[in-house]
Design a protein around this motif. Structure first.
Motif, mmCIF file in Angstrom:
data_model
loop_
_atom_site.group_PDB
_atom_site.id
_atom_site.type_symbol
_atom_site.label_atom_id
_atom_site.label_comp_id
_atom_site.label_asym_id
_atom_site.label_seq_id
_atom_site.Cartn_x
_atom_site.Cartn_y
_atom_site.Cartn_z
ATOM 1 N N LEU A 148 0.809 -1.220 0.000
ATOM 2 C CA LEU A 148 0.000 0.000 0.000
ATOM 3 C C LEU A 148 0.843 1.272 0.000
ATOM 4 N N PHE A 149 2.125 1.163 0.310
ATOM 5 C CA PHE A 149 2.965 2.351 0.373
ATOM 6 C C PHE A 149 2.982 3.164 -0.929
ATOM 7 N N PRO A 150 3.087 2.524 -2.110
ATOM 8 C CA PRO A 150 3.063 3.323 -3.346
ATOM 9 C C PRO A 150 1.810 4.186 -3.489
ATOM 10 N N VAL A 151 0.667 3.680 -2.995
ATOM 11 C CA VAL A 151 -0.572 4.462 -3.033
ATOM 12 C C VAL A 151 -0.421 5.714 -2.169
ATOM 13 N N ALA A 152 0.124 5.527 -0.948
ATOM 14 C CA ALA A 152 0.327 6.663 -0.049
ATOM 15 C C ALA A 152 1.292 7.666 -0.656
ATOM 16 N N TYR A 153 2.348 7.178 -1.317
ATOM 17 C CA TYR A 153 3.334 8.082 -1.908
ATOM 18 C C TYR A 153 2.712 8.911 -3.043
ATOM 19 N N GLU A 154 1.810 8.299 -3.807
ATOM 20 C CA GLU A 154 1.114 9.047 -4.862
ATOM 21 C C GLU A 154 0.250 10.152 -4.259
ATOM 22 N N TRP A 155 -0.426 9.831 -3.159
ATOM 23 C CA TRP A 155 -1.237 10.848 -2.480
ATOM 24 C C TRP A 155 -0.350 11.980 -1.968
ATOM 25 N N VAL A 156 0.770 11.622 -1.341
ATOM 26 C CA VAL A 156 1.685 12.632 -0.795
ATOM 27 C C VAL A 156 2.151 13.586 -1.895
ATOM 28 N N GLY A 157 2.393 13.051 -3.085
ATOM 29 C CA GLY A 157 2.863 13.867 -4.197
ATOM 30 C C GLY A 157 1.784 14.696 -4.856
ATOM 31 N N GLY A 158 0.523 14.527 -4.423
ATOM 32 C CA GLY A 158 -0.562 15.330 -4.976
ATOM 33 C C GLY A 158 -1.495 14.586 -5.891
ATOM 34 N N GLY A 159 -1.261 13.293 -6.100
ATOM 35 C CA GLY A 159 -2.126 12.512 -6.976
ATOM 36 C C GLY A 159 -1.458 12.223 -8.303
ATOM 37 N N ARG A 160 -1.764 11.060 -8.847
ATOM 38 C CA ARG A 160 -1.100 10.580 -10.061
ATOM 39 C C ARG A 160 -1.305 11.513 -11.248
ATOM 40 N N THR A 161 -2.474 12.153 -11.336
ATOM 41 C CA THR A 161 -2.796 12.938 -12.539
ATOM 42 C C THR A 161 -2.386 14.402 -12.445
ATOM 43 N N THR A 162 -1.895 14.844 -11.304
ATOM 44 C CA THR A 162 -1.559 16.258 -11.172
ATOM 45 C C THR A 162 -0.306 16.609 -11.990
ATOM 46 N N PRO A 163 -0.306 17.747 -12.663
ATOM 47 C CA PRO A 163 0.873 18.129 -13.456
ATOM 48 C C PRO A 163 2.042 18.607 -12.595
ATOM 49 N N HIS A 164 1.772 18.881 -11.313
ATOM 50 C CA HIS A 164 2.819 19.392 -10.418
ATOM 51 C C HIS A 164 3.139 18.368 -9.336
ATOM 52 N N PHE A 165 3.209 17.104 -9.720
ATOM 53 C CA PHE A 165 3.436 16.026 -8.751
ATOM 54 C C PHE A 165 4.721 16.283 -7.952
ATOM 55 N N GLY A 166 4.597 16.147 -6.631
ATOM 56 C CA GLY A 166 5.757 16.329 -5.759
ATOM 57 C C GLY A 166 6.048 17.766 -5.391
ATOM 58 N N ALA A 167 5.146 18.680 -5.713
ATOM 59 C CA ALA A 167 5.360 20.095 -5.371
ATOM 60 C C ALA A 167 5.491 20.253 -3.850
ATOM 61 N N PRO A 168 6.349 21.154 -3.376
ATOM 62 C CA PRO A 168 6.561 21.325 -1.931
ATOM 63 C C PRO A 168 5.279 21.548 -1.129
ATOM 64 N N LEU A 169 4.294 22.245 -1.730
ATOM 65 C CA LEU A 169 3.043 22.479 -0.998
ATOM 66 C C LEU A 169 2.302 21.174 -0.731
ATOM 67 N N PHE A 170 2.317 20.252 -1.699
ATOM 68 C CA PHE A 170 1.688 18.948 -1.487
ATOM 69 C C PHE A 170 2.374 18.216 -0.332
ATOM 70 N N LEU A 171 3.696 18.223 -0.356
ATOM 71 C CA LEU A 171 4.462 17.540 0.692
ATOM 72 C C LEU A 171 4.196 18.173 2.054
ATOM 73 N N ALA A 172 4.060 19.493 2.074
ATOM 74 C CA ALA A 172 3.821 20.194 3.340
ATOM 75 C C ALA A 172 2.467 19.818 3.932
ATOM 76 N N VAL A 173 1.434 19.753 3.081
ATOM 77 C CA VAL A 173 0.096 19.383 3.560
ATOM 78 C C VAL A 173 0.116 17.968 4.149
ATOM 79 N N SER A 174 0.733 17.037 3.430
ATOM 80 C CA SER A 174 0.813 15.656 3.917
ATOM 81 C C SER A 174 1.569 15.584 5.240
ATOM 82 N N LEU A 175 2.644 16.352 5.345
ATOM 83 C CA LEU A 175 3.434 16.355 6.577
ATOM 84 C C LEU A 175 2.625 16.887 7.745
#
Length: 453
Positions: free
Chosen positions: A148-175
């Motif tokens: 299940l970890f890959p699913v969580a990592y996709e969520w942390v990055g903002g979702g598979r379909t987002t054009p800005h995957f891994g943006a710092p704001l996404f990571l900050a919200v997850s944190l």
């Protein structure tokens, strides 16, 4: 003196059960609607038919959850299990649905036929329960969390379909969501700890929306009310090849479900007998047959929700039963469901890391009770199982050249973990050891019952 009530069977106050049930539903909602969305897109369905498919999937998920949690007669394993549409059914469903000779009516007929087959085959598969000692169930729980970890990592990055995957704001919200859950578990009251995931999600969703994340445009287009009814796409078509295809999927799910029942039983500290496994498999079959009538798909336990059980410590099956009722209600009001579906992925990321991490920890805890000092074979069983079961997660292309009929088996980490660990345990420790262990478990359960009286 009255016999003490097991935490799994404990009925909590109504307000608490509704809140905790909502927490379970929020965690499962995205996964519950993912399969109908994928299928509708692949089959080029209209928006109206897509809404129907989502509503029926949610409605039948609620029914399947009630069957497993509440149970009736010889149906239901009676554990805190939330049922959702199995991702392993996506490929076969699309293949059958795109066949011009049968179309989506053929999908419905195949799901009904495979569901009936599962009910008939349940007693035979359930007899394999004796071959699942702690070294096997521990491997299964650990693999469940790791896959299940890959699913969580996709969520942390903002979702598979987002054009800005891994943006710092996404990571900050997850944190922040993750920190919120940790702080509540450390400093919160007992009630707040029970609701840690829900509070974390609310904090994360609020922050994400304030930062401009989340797309709520779908809420305006969603209808207020829809009523799922049988045979929306016409009378089901029963064709041999589609039914045989779906039966293969159900065989895979029976193996996987049996492993999940036993693993969840270990997590909530409740012994699951052969009869319980059979009841659970039977309920899966009946739920799938009903789903076929409503244009839905086969169901399986959502392990995301097992993470909620571990993280909150609330093991009551009645809480999850309430979430099943809530899923049925939300299925009737698509606009409310659209709000849940618009929850920013980053808000789910922190919760996912927490939930899936504790599932792995539960597996490690079970494996820590296995005797490695006097039985070196157990090290081999654990090592070989984990190494092979994670292939579909880390390198799915490895099995690309294998025969087509093996693909449903080889793309499920849980199925591989079940098959490899059971075979290795039988070859190295002997089948007799598993049977002896099962007898010891029954004796221990009986002794605990006596001690509790």
């Amino acid at each position: 003196m009255d016999k003490p009530v097991h935490p799994v069977d404990k009925v909590l106050p109504a307000r608490q059960m509704i809140t905790l049930g909502l927490q379970h539903m929020l965690v499962a909602y995205i996964g519950a609607i993912a399969v109908p969305l994928i299928v509708a897109s692949a089959l080029k369905m209209s928006q109206a038919d897509t809404i129907v498919l989502i509503s029926t999937a949610l409605f039948c998920s609620g029914i399947a959850t009630l069957m497993q949690t509440v149970g009736f007669w010889k149906f239901g394993v009676r554990l805190p299990i939330l049922q959702g549409v199995a991702f392993s059914s996506v490929g076969p469903v699309i293949a059958i649905g795109t066949n011009p000779q049968v179309g989506f009516a053929g999908v419905c007929g195949a799901v009904i036929g495979a569901g009936v087959f599962t009910m008939i085959a349940a007693p035979f598969v359930g007899r394999l329960r004796r071959f699942f000692p702690p070294v096997v169930t521990g491997c299964i729980v650990t693999v469940i969390g790791l896959q299940l970890f890959p699913v969580a990592y996709e969520w942390v990055g903002g979702g598979r379909t987002t054009p800005h995957f891994g943006a710092p704001l996404f990571l900050a919200v997850s944190l922040i969501v993750l920190i919120t859950i940790l702080c509540i578990n450390r400093y919160g009251s007992a009630l707040m700890r029970n609701l840690a995931v829900l509070i974390g999600l609310i904090v994360g969703a609020g922050l994400a929306c304030a930062l401009g994340m989340g797309d709520y445009s779908g809420v305006a287009h969603a209808p207020w009310v829809t009523v799922p009814y049988p045979f929306h796409f016409g009378a089901p078509i029963f064709s041999i090849v589609p039914i045989a295809t779906m039966i293969v999927v159900m065989i895979v799910q029976m193996v996987e479900s049996m492993g999940l029942f036993l693993a969840i039983g270990d997590i909530v500290d409740k012994h699951i007998s052969e009869a319980d496994v059979i009841k659970g498999l039977r309920a899966n079959g009946l739920a799938s047959a009903i789903a076929g009538m409503f244009a839905a798909f086969p169901f399986i336990a959502f392990m995301e929700n097992v993470g909620v059980v571990i993280l909150t410590g609330v093991r009551s099956r009645w809480v999850v039963a309430v979430s099943g009722i809530l899923m049925c209600v939300v299925a009737l009001v698509p606009k409310v469901g659209a709000v849940f579906a618009s929850t920013p992925a980053a808000a789910l990321g922190g919760a996912g890391l927490a939930m899936f991490g504790v599932v792995v920890a539960a597996g490690v805890q079970t494996l820590s009770k296995v005797d490695y000092e006097h039985n070196r074979y157990n090290v081999l069983i654990v090592g070989f199982t984990l190494a092979t079961a994670l292939i579909p997660v880390m390198a799915p292309a490895v099995f690309k050249q294998m025969p087509e009929w093996t693909q449903p088996f080889l793309h499920s980490s849980v199925v591989i973990a079940c098959i490899v660990s059971v075979i290795l345990n039988g070859l190295l420790n002997g089948l007799k050891s598993s049977v002896v262990h099962a007898e010891h478990v029954l004796d221990d359960a009986s002794q605990r019952a006596i001690d509790g009286v």
